[in-house]
Design a protein around this motif. Structure first.
Motif, PDB file in Angstrom:
ATOM      1  N   ASP A   1     -45.484 -25.343 106.572  1.00 17.10           N
ATOM      2  CA  ASP A   1     -44.299 -25.254 107.436  1.00 17.10           C
ATOM      3  C   ASP A   1     -44.669 -25.471 108.893  1.00 17.10           C
ATOM      4  N   ASP A   2     -45.928 -25.187 109.250  1.00 16.06           N
ATOM      5  CA  ASP A   2     -46.416 -25.520 110.592  1.00 16.06           C
ATOM      6  C   ASP A   2     -46.362 -27.030 110.802  1.00 16.06           C
TER       7      ASP A   2
ATOM      8  N   ASN B   1     -53.222 -19.088 107.901  1.00 12.54           N
ATOM      9  CA  ASN B   1     -52.984 -19.604 106.549  1.00 12.54           C
ATOM     10  C   ASN B   1     -54.311 -19.950 105.854  1.00 12.54           C
TER      11      ASN B   1
ATOM     12  N   HIS C   1     -50.211 -22.367 100.677  1.00  9.34           N
ATOM     13  CA  HIS C   1     -50.291 -23.636 101.417  1.00  9.34           C
ATOM     14  C   HIS C   1     -51.261 -24.642 100.801  1.00  9.34           C
TER      15      HIS C   1
ATOM     16  N   VAL D   1     -46.606 -19.953 116.020  1.00  8.15           N
ATOM     17  CA  VAL D   1     -46.172 -19.908 114.620  1.00  8.15           C
ATOM     18  C   VAL D   1     -47.297 -19.473 113.682  1.00  8.15           C
TER      19      VAL D   1
ATOM     20  N   MET E   1     -42.554 -17.306 115.599  1.00 13.54           N
ATOM     21  CA  MET E   1     -42.175 -17.002 114.225  1.00 13.54           C
ATOM     22  C   MET E   1     -43.028 -15.823 113.796  1.00 13.54           C
TER      23      MET E   1
ATOM     24  N   ASN F   1     -43.029 -10.033 103.785  1.00 15.21           N
ATOM     25  CA  ASN F   1     -43.444 -10.963 102.730  1.00 15.21           C
ATOM     26  C   ASN F   1     -44.893 -10.767 102.318  1.00 15.21           C
TER      27      ASN F   1
ATOM     28  N   GLU G   1     -44.570  -8.938 107.824  1.00 14.78           N
ATOM     29  CA  GLU G   1     -44.559 -10.404 107.697  1.00 14.78           C
ATOM     30  C   GLU G   1     -45.991 -10.907 107.940  1.00 14.78           C
ATOM     31  N   ALA G   2     -46.322 -12.071 107.364  1.00 13.32           N
ATOM     32  CA  ALA G   2     -47.717 -12.537 107.330  1.00 13.32           C
ATOM     33  C   ALA G   2     -48.343 -12.744 108.718  1.00 13.32           C
ATOM     34  N   ASN G   3     -47.651 -13.423 109.623  1.00 14.88           N
ATOM     35  CA  ASN G   3     -48.271 -13.693 110.924  1.00 14.88           C
ATOM     36  C   ASN G   3     -48.587 -12.393 111.661  1.00 14.88           C
TER      37      ASN G   3
ATOM     38  N   ASP H   1     -41.460 -21.788 110.299  1.00 15.10           N
ATOM     39  CA  ASP H   1     -41.974 -22.145 111.629  1.00 15.10           C
ATOM     40  C   ASP H   1     -41.058 -23.089 112.408  1.00 15.10           C
TER      41      ASP H   1
END
Ligand code: BDR
Ligand code: CA
Length: 323
Positions: free
Chosen positions: A13-14, A38, A81, A132, A158, A170, A176-178, A252
């Motif tokens: 998505d990046d 990622n 990914h 992102v 993001m 998530n 969230e992951a980030n 993102d």
């Protein structure tokens, strides 16, 4: 035009967000900076160089943080990914005739944080940071030069999950992951005195590019469309396996779209903090302005930031597809 630095961990998505950004006349991309997330920093930097090459970008690509500020690095998300971070499309050899040569570029010799500091100082008041991935590079830039907080146009990121639309984490029930990739960095970034807009799962999981939409991009989007369809297949399979979703979350790209089309988003203002440790590690929490609260310095000494709580999903999807 918005002068922007794209801070990223490509990432399917990046890559999709970068393609969108670099096709829009509203943006003047100054640099791409990479961060672990990622995948490991070597892989995501290779990917950023490859994307810059493929997209004919004549901007510096600078390698950033390999690990969080204060913790051991996680394992990344090859299951989301692909092992190569770009949906396991071949990065060498022909795929469609469009994906031919491996990147021959070299990364900028400076670390990402330094590129951020120097560009913000070179264009005071003009640069928007679009982040992102994990927020480590932004936290390091602030640590080296806190004055940049007063010199940026803004930060569009993001990350986070505020639960405003029932969208929880998530990578944990609340995170969230980030953000969970480096909560200490995230807490510094969202409490710094610069204007932050957070695009969390509350909105990004509301914008779904379904299989038919992706097929249309592939069929009607020329070389870009072929690339976007190819890069998104592995990511789509992950969404199908894990969420029963025949499509992908736009994630993102929303941080990019917010900068040029803020009217598509509803924002809520108030100080934000990130839980660092414990059962709620990585949770993002906002105290909305105007909500009565006893004097809690941990909250009220920090600047109000903007959190996206709603999005015109159809509007965002149309904008992306038209581009
Ligand atoms: C975020 O995590 C990464 O996997 C994606 O690239 C996106 O930035 C979504 O939680
Ligand atoms: Ca990302």
């Amino acid at each position: 035009r918005h002068k922007v630095i794209f801070d990223t961990d490509p990432g399917v998505d990046d890559a999709m967000a970068l393609r969108f950004l670099t096709r829009r006349p509203e943006f003047d991309l100054l640099a791409v900076t990479t961060v672990f997330g990622n995948l490991d920093i070597g892989t995501v930097t290779r990917n950023a160089l490859w994307l810059a090459d493929r997209m004919d970008l004549s901007v510096p690509v600078a390698r950033g943080a390999a690990a969080p500020l204060a913790r051991a690095r996680g394992h990344g998300a090859p299951h989301v990914h692909g092992a190569n971070g770009l949906g396991d499309i071949p990065l060498t050899g022909p795929l469609t005739g469009l994906l031919a040569d491996p990147s021959v570029r070299a990364a900028d010799p400076r670390p990402a944080w330094q590129v951020i500091v120097e560009l913000v100082r070179a264009h005071p008041g003009e640069v928007t940071l679009i982040a992102v991935g994990p927020l480590t590079n932004l936290a390091l830039a602030l640590a080296h030069d806190p004055e940049i907080a007063g010199l940026v146009a803004g930060v569009s990121l993001m990350g986070g999950a505020f639960g405003t639309r029932g969208h929880r984490g998530n990578v944990s029930p609340v995170a969230e992951a980030n953000i969970l990739s480096d909560p200490e960095a995230a807490d510094r970034v969202v409490t710094a005195p610069w204007p932050v807009t957070m695009l969390g799962l509350d909105v990004t999981q509301h914008v779904v590019m379904d299989a038919a939409y992706l097929d249309r991009l592939g069929a009607a989007g020329g070389a870009d469309g072929v690339f976007l369809r190819a890069v998104s297949r592995f990511y789509q399979a992950f969404h199908e396996r894990s969420r029963g979703l025949a499509g992908i979350f736009a994630h993102d790209s929303l941080a990019v779209i917010q900068v040029m089309a803020p009217h598509l988003f509803t924002l809520r203002r108030g100080p934000v903090r990130v839980a660092c440790g414990g059962i709620a590690d990585g949770q993002t929490i906002q105290k909305p302005d105007g909500v009565p609260c006893p004097p809690l310095p941990a909250w009220d000494v920090h600047p109000a930031q903007a959190v996206a709580v709603d999005v015109d999903a159809a509007g965002a999807l149309t904008l992306y597809a038209e581009t």
